[in-house]
Design an enzyme around this catalytic site. Structure first.
Site, PDB file in Angstrom:
ATOM      1  N   GLU A  60       0.871  -1.225  -0.011  1.00  0.00           N
ATOM      2  CA  GLU A  60      -0.006  -0.002  -0.038  1.00  0.00           C
ATOM      3  C   GLU A  60       0.820   1.184   0.081  1.00  0.00           C
ATOM      4  OE1 GLU A  60      -2.636   0.704   3.502  1.00  0.00           O
ATOM      5  OE2 GLU A  60      -4.312   0.115   1.834  1.00  0.00           O
ATOM      6  N   HIS A 120       7.339 -27.032  -0.971  1.00  0.00           N
ATOM      7  CA  HIS A 120       6.498 -28.413  -1.830  1.00  0.00           C
ATOM      8  C   HIS A 120       5.442 -27.808  -2.764  1.00  0.00           C
ATOM      9  CE1 HIS A 120       8.842 -31.398   0.434  1.00  0.00           C
ATOM     10  NE2 HIS A 120       9.061 -30.345   1.244  1.00  0.00           N
ATOM     11  N   LYS A 147     -14.747   1.061  -3.503  1.00  0.00           N
ATOM     12  CA  LYS A 147     -15.617   1.575  -2.888  1.00  0.00           C
ATOM     13  C   LYS A 147     -16.796   2.564  -3.329  1.00  0.00           C
ATOM     14  CE  LYS A 147     -12.420   1.705   1.053  1.00  0.00           C
ATOM     15  NZ  LYS A 147     -11.857   2.519   2.108  1.00  0.00           N
TER      16      LYS A 147
END
Lengths: 445, 445
Positions: B285, B306, B420
């Site tokens: 951010e 793995h 948003k």
């Protein structure tokens, strides 16, 4: 519809005709998988597995799971990589969000997936007053992480129950005829299940490797295999124009060829976290070789819109998102009216949380396309056993095709031995003496 | 030593002199942070926070935590992003591996960090027979995710305990004087703690935002602040040649400038997972803007050796690893001799698991350098409260310096509003009517 694929939101970054250009390559890749004559063809047993799997062993898995559920508060699953992630993905996706604390007959814990003594000691402490069984999963029986955990847990079990009863509580999933674990199972009389020779770890969740832990967690493995079988037929068509699974393979390669380097698997349900981890192994280990491959990462939205969202919206433009979207939640909650409305949420009153989650998804896709991130969509109507089986097959087949288009062997993993050889040498394993000296010199620099 | 940084294993990919070239830029960046006159200077309150924090509020946090521990089986922490990840990172790193099932006086659960109705309904089911308190953390009180969860949980609490007692069980961490949550807290008389105006979410774990949940989990927040304070002095030196923290900032920028695009934070203890998530938000951010930034990802070894190990060893060469290594585990386990040795592990007999974990780390570093992945090392002697405080400060300061070198504002997040706005419009929030029509047209395409 159970699963569908849509690349409409990548069309600002590529053309439909680019898929047509790949048509014949995909036909070829399809034929390599089905005729078993491409690179890594010894490991394509998973392709026909949903119709050819061993029904007797499958019945034994269900019986063993029932026994575990009857006599055990907890099952400890010992495995790593492909012997771990598939079962965990299924159990976490399909069970209660707090399944080891509530609502599950037999709890399921994992061990041997790391070398943390703190983790294993804490697990032993947690298990102290519980009746337990063990399912140890390893092709060779000598992979370091699960072998250490099994040595400790087997000892724990024998001390707790005596050798005789411990034998009834240890279930082994391993090679059909060779290897350390098979040898031990024969000697001790542990019930054993088979890891087929022609199916690699990351393609093995639909074998006993995944099915025994999944069944022991109380999930319906008949439905999983039915979903996989239907997927076998659904995606058994060589034409990329009409095969969703192959379209996914094509589109991600097209975007990769334009300079995209990271693919983010996006989910909107926290229970899907290990499905993303399983997906990361599947694609990362199949394609990450010969200095190429899309780097697979995952994000959980909307959680990570508040952490990684900034980067995805405006950071370095080398990202592709594949949203794994579930249309109906397991449980709905409705947002209620609040007469005071101090939080200003009353415009949501009467809506369900899931409606908000869906609008967050739609709004995010549009925002991210705007920001320069092509978006692919894999859509499920709901997350249940049947769809899990279909989804696993969808991704496995897409991955095989995709890796062939990329020009790599989808079924080997030559790079995973490098750290093991160094670790063995540094630990003084017999046979690694000369490497040991060399490596220790390097470390002292 | 508590924390140290070492870039020896990146020297095959860069020269020491490249750090010298950055010396003056780093001096400048340091001065921007300390003189508060660089980009985003309204949000550098965290720099002096370890020496200037409000001691009265800190004492109140401890009292509130003690009250919660006395009257609650569980604390539900409602927050997202920077109001969530720091506390969770501390609690998971420093507590028992199964802390909500064993060995913790007050369990800690999180809500409002997603919009999954399934998750929240399951959480409510789990909490049914427990006495609980709530800590809701939000600067504005109107962030959608925590606001929805708080509306539902507040209602639940008032139904369970009555309005009067519920007031004693709700703790609010929010703006000092304004916003919906502050207004509600004043009206209802909830005890309130402050999110300082000059500290952004991702830099806020050492404020009440992180400290109240951490203290309620039974952890020692005095030690955390002491570690942070010592870090303040330790990393308060503008010279990159002798400041470990600034070296980390320099080296990751140098490698980025050579074409590295992904930085993987590597840990060898599963309890550090949320520390990695916190780190991803901090760096992602702060740096992911203006179409640049290292993409932050994380792997848990040896688990992910793995799964992602193949890619890291041999896939596309655009990776950098930063290993966050803890030298001493909380608990040791010794591998015992087995007379039969079918698993071939007797060469490890008498060794502790942690010795094996350390050799895996050493062997992996050497293998990955060989494979073309530069390796950085951040080393802790152990994971405890003091070191957590130091580590947080180390990463926060490195991040501020690093983002300044990259040429971005480390303290804004202009891209997080995009989704948003779209979501509000699609949900029909008043004031977004024209966007709604536009977006719905786009979705119908």
């Amino acid at each position: 519809m159970s699963i569908s694929f849509d690349y409409t939101n990548a069309l600002g970054f590529m053309k439909d005709s680019e898929i047509s250009h790949l048509k014949n390559f995909i036909y070829q890749a399809h034929s390599w998988l089905h005729e078993k004559n491409g690179a890594g063809s010894d490991f394509v047993g998973w392709v026909d597995w949903p119709i050819l799997y061993d029904k007797d062993e499958f019945a034994r898995v269900k019986k063993a799971a029932a026994r575990i559920q009857n006599n055990s508060d907890a099952l400890v699953v010992i495995g790593i990589g492909g012997s771990y992630l598939g079962a965990r993905a299924a159990i976490e996706s399909l069970s209660h969000s707090f399944h080891n604390q509530i609502g599950q007959k037999t709890q399921v814990y994992f061990a041997g997936q790391n070398i943390s003594s703190t983790y294993l000691a804490h697990l032993l402490e947690l298990l102290k007053d519980k009746d337990i069984s063990i399912n140890v999963i390893s092709k060779s029986g000598t992979t370091t992480e699960p072998a250490i955990a099994f040595r400790i847990l087997r000892n724990y079990l024998e001390n707790k129950y005596g050798k005789q009863e411990a034998r009834q509580r240890i279930f082994v999933t391993t090679d059909e005829s060779k290897g350390a674990l098979k040898k031990l199972a024969d000697k001790e009389g542990y019930e054993a299940f088979v890891i087929p020779d022609n199916i690699g770890g990351r393609y093995s969740v639909l074998t006993s490797v995944g099915l025994l832990p999944i069944a022991a967690a109380g999930l319906d493995i008949d439905q999983i295999m039915l979903g996989a079988k239907d997927a076998y037929y659904k995606y058994n068509n060589p034409d990329v124009q009409t095969n969703d699974c192959y379209q996914y393979a094509a589109v991600r390669n097209i975007l990769y060829s334009k300079g995209i380097s990271n693919e983010l698997l996006v989910t909107y349900e926290p229970s899907l976290r290990y499905l993303s981890e399983w997906w990361k192994q599947l694609f990362g280990e199949s394609e990450g070789k010969d200095q190429k491959g899309l780097f697979p990462a995952s994000v959980e939205f909307t959680t990570d819109l508040h952490s990684m969202g900034q980067f995805i919206q405006e950071g370095k433009r080398n990202l592709l998102e594949t949203v794994l979207q579930v249309n109906s939640p397991k449980i709905e909650l409705t947002i209620e009216e609040d007469p005071e409305n101090i939080d200003g949420l009353n415009f949501l009153a009467g809506k369900t949380m899931d409606e908000v989650n869906k609008k967050a998804f739609e709004g995010t896709v549009l925002a991210h396309i705007d920001g320069g991130v092509p978006n692919l969509l894999v859509e499920l109507d709901q997350i249940n056993e049947y769809n899990f089986g279909e989804l696993v097959y969808f991704f496995q087949k897409a991955c095989g095709i995709s890796a062939y288009i990329l020009g790599v062997n989808p079924f080997d993993q030559p790079g995973v031995e490098a750290y093991k050889r160094n670790m063995f040498a540094l630990l003084g394993k017999p046979g690694f003496e000369s490497e040991k000296l060399e490596l220790e010199k390097l470390l002292q620099k």
